[in-house]
Design a protein around this motif. Structure first.
Motif, short mmCIF file in Angstrom:
data_model
loop_
_atom_site.label_atom_id
_atom_site.label_comp_id
_atom_site.label_asym_id
_atom_site.label_seq_id
_atom_site.Cartn_x
_atom_site.Cartn_y
_atom_site.Cartn_z
N ILE A 163 0.87 -1.18 0.00
CA ILE A 163 0.00 0.00 0.00
C ILE A 163 0.91 1.23 0.00
O ILE A 163 1.67 1.44 0.94
N VAL A 164 0.84 2.01 -1.07
CA VAL A 164 1.79 3.11 -1.24
C VAL A 164 1.09 4.44 -1.43
O VAL A 164 -0.06 4.50 -1.89
N SER A 165 1.80 5.50 -1.09
CA SER A 165 1.35 6.87 -1.37
C SER A 165 1.88 7.26 -2.74
O SER A 165 2.56 6.47 -3.42
N SER A 166 1.60 8.50 -3.16
CA SER A 166 2.14 8.99 -4.43
C SER A 166 3.65 8.96 -4.41
O SER A 166 4.29 8.70 -5.44
N THR A 167 4.26 9.21 -3.25
CA THR A 167 5.72 9.16 -3.13
C THR A 167 6.23 7.77 -3.43
O THR A 167 7.16 7.58 -4.24
N GLY A 168 5.64 6.77 -2.81
CA GLY A 168 6.07 5.40 -3.03
C GLY A 168 5.82 4.92 -4.45
O GLY A 168 6.60 4.13 -5.00
N ALA A 169 4.75 5.42 -5.07
CA ALA A 169 4.40 4.99 -6.42
C ALA A 169 5.42 5.42 -7.45
O ALA A 169 5.50 4.85 -8.55
N LEU A 170 6.21 6.45 -7.11
CA LEU A 170 7.23 6.93 -8.05
C LEU A 170 8.48 6.07 -8.05
O LEU A 170 9.32 6.21 -8.94
N SER A 171 8.61 5.20 -7.06
CA SER A 171 9.84 4.42 -6.93
C SER A 171 9.56 2.95 -6.67
O SER A 171 10.28 2.29 -5.91
N LEU A 172 8.54 2.41 -7.31
CA LEU A 172 8.27 0.98 -7.17
C LEU A 172 9.44 0.18 -7.74
O LEU A 172 10.09 0.63 -8.70
N PRO A 173 9.75 -0.98 -7.18
CA PRO A 173 10.90 -1.76 -7.65
C PRO A 173 10.75 -2.30 -9.06
O PRO A 173 11.75 -2.65 -9.70
N GLU A 174 9.53 -2.37 -9.54
CA GLU A 174 9.29 -2.84 -10.90
C GLU A 174 7.99 -2.23 -11.41
O GLU A 174 7.22 -1.64 -10.65
N ILE A 175 7.77 -2.35 -12.72
CA ILE A 175 6.48 -1.93 -13.27
C ILE A 175 5.47 -3.00 -12.91
O ILE A 175 5.61 -4.16 -13.30
N PRO A 176 4.46 -2.66 -12.12
CA PRO A 176 3.50 -3.69 -11.68
C PRO A 176 2.65 -4.20 -12.83
O PRO A 176 2.36 -3.47 -13.77
N LYS A 177 2.25 -5.45 -12.73
CA LYS A 177 1.33 -6.00 -13.73
C LYS A 177 -0.08 -5.46 -13.51
O LYS A 177 -0.85 -5.32 -14.46
#
Length: 471
Positions: A163-177
């Motif tokens: 569960i991520v915020s906009s901050t976390g969404a910018l640095s996900l470890p991979e492109i999610p499916k």
């Protein structure tokens, strides 16, 4: 640690080095003030580090990937197009580093003292600035508070894990499916569309009856259509209730019309607004700065708080949480402190969503203009009838002008389409200067350009369009 009882003297203390803070600090220094700027995290604040700039870098990369992947329409076959997520993240980081480094250089060049740490008010004229190494005490004549905001964290959806915020969404470890998104405002839409262009299956859960509720309905419908074309699902009038996550995915439960449903995705992005950073150790309550029940600082049209020599700007004061609003307010506050006759005027405050197509607005909507008693005239012209838009293979969108029928005065403008974010400035200037529809129609726009759509919209409103037919 250096503490001591003696206070250092400063003309203006600026708390925060985000867009509002660093602009205020530089402008104050230019006007002859001795300035100390204190920042607890990074120079450039949220916008440059984990907001406006990095998100636009990723959005730009997704646009380019999507354009190359679907270039057959203009006769280009690219073959296999691959995404290196790590390199995209490096590109994003490089952009951020260059800009934040530039801001640091500008502060230094303007002789602004910079302190990496936090601030705690001692009284209305003194504050302690501190970090792990030192804690000097400053006595100031004026103060500008620009502490910004942070993503709102919902109790049922605490940030962490998947569960991520906009901050976390910018640095996900991979492109999610797959990606579930709670909130269809501009942040949720921008990040949803970015990931959908990279191939992510996106599900947006929105509590209202449409996404981008603050924009013209025709604009939000265009964006929704584009999202759906990329396989995104948009669920409106929905209330998110809970989430359960594993080490591989997260399941979101929500209700629509009283019926409980769920969706499972690799990650859940929660974007339901931002909370002002007015709590914590800053101590606004200790010096009795008046606040609203939402934690916003009450200010007048000069940016003054209930304590006249203490100012507040940006996300911690009422109004939209926009970087350019904070910058504008920062200039005003610095000028007021210097004795200049400066006041805020939000009449021409633009709003932009970097969606596909881009959406940009300034001034009044048609509905707002009517509510204010204007005899409203509207001129609307499509991108599909513009040569430059067609040559860019970007024919979706329109320019819509809202004007007073009696005087011709331009009251508002709404643009959906490629480069809308750049096109809106001309119309902001037109409204600011009191331009009429005729002024716009008589302004020669270069051909072939997207700017001609603005001219054509003015001519539609005037009743004598050249590039379309009106019965």
């Amino acid at each position: 640690m250096v503490v001591g009882d003696a206070s250092l003297d400063i003309d203006t203390l600026v708390i925060g080095a985000g867009p509002g803070g660093y602009v205020a600090a530089i402008r104050a220094a230019q006007l002859g003030q001795s300035v100390l700027c204190v920042e607890k995290e990074h120079v450039g604040g949220v916008c440059l580090n984990v907001g406006c700039i990095p998100s636009k870098a990723l959005i730009s990369a997704s646009h380019q990937y999507d354009a190359v992947s679907h270039a057959e329409a203009i006769g280009i076959t690219a073959g296999d197009v691959n995404v290196d997520w790590n390199k995209i993240q490096e590109f994003k980081g490089g952009v951020v580093k260059k800009l934040t480094g530039g801001v640091a250089s500008l502060l230094k060049a303007n002789k602004v003292q910079y302190f990496a740490g936090e601030v705690m008010f001692i009284n209305e004229n003194e504050a302690r600035v501190f970090n792990d190494q030192e804690a000097p005490r400053y006595r100031f004549k004026n103060c500008i508070i620009a502490t910004g905001s942070r993503p709102i964290e919902l109790k049922a959806f605490p940030f962490g894990g998947r569960i991520v915020s906009s901050t976390g969404a910018l640095s996900l470890p991979e492109i999610p499916k797959s990606l579930a998104v709670i909130g269809g405002g501009y942040i949720g839409v921008e990040l949803s569309q970015m990931y959908s262009k990279f191939g992510t299956k996106v599900t947006i859960i929105e509590g209202l009856d449409s996404i981008l509720a603050g924009f013209d309905k025709d604009m939000s419908q265009l964006v929704a259509k584009k999202l759906k074309a990329k396989g995104a699902e948009i669920i409106t009038n929905a209330q998110a209730k809970s989430a359960e996550q594993t080490d591989k995915d997260v399941t979101v439960t929500y209700t629509v019309d009283g019926k409980e449903q769920s969706v499972t995705a690799d990650y859940l992005l929660v974007t339901v607004g931002r909370r002002p950073n007015t709590d914590g150790e800053l101590g606004l309550d200790l010096i009795n700065v008046k606040m609203t029940d939402r934690g916003l600082v009450e200010v007048n049209d000069e940016g003054r708080t209930s304590i006249p020599h203490i100012f507040a700007i940006g996300d911690i004061v009422p109004g939209p949480a926009l970087a350019h609003k904070a910058m504008y307010e920062g200039r005003v506050a610095a000028e007021v402190i210097a004795g200049q006759p400066s006041k805020v005027d939000y009449k021409c405050m633009p709003a932009v969503c970097f969606s596909d197509p881009e959406c940009a607005s300034v001034g009044l909507t048609e509905k707002e203009a009517k509510e204010k008693g204007y005899n409203v005239k509207v001129g609307k012209f499509p991108f599909a009838a513009n040569g430059r838009a067609l040559s860019l293979n970007a024919a979706e969108g329109f320019v819509k002008l809202v004007a007073d029928k009696d005087s011709g005065l331009v009251l508002g403008a709404h643009i959906a389409g490629i480069e809308a974010s750049n096109m809106i400035s001309e119309l902001g200037l037109a409204i600011e200067m009191g331009a009429t529809l005729e002024d716009i129609a008589l302004t020669i726009h270069a051909h072939p350009t997207l700017g001609e759509i603005t001219l054509d919209a003015a001519e539609v409103a005037l009743g004598h369009p050249i590039h379309t037919f009106v019965k």
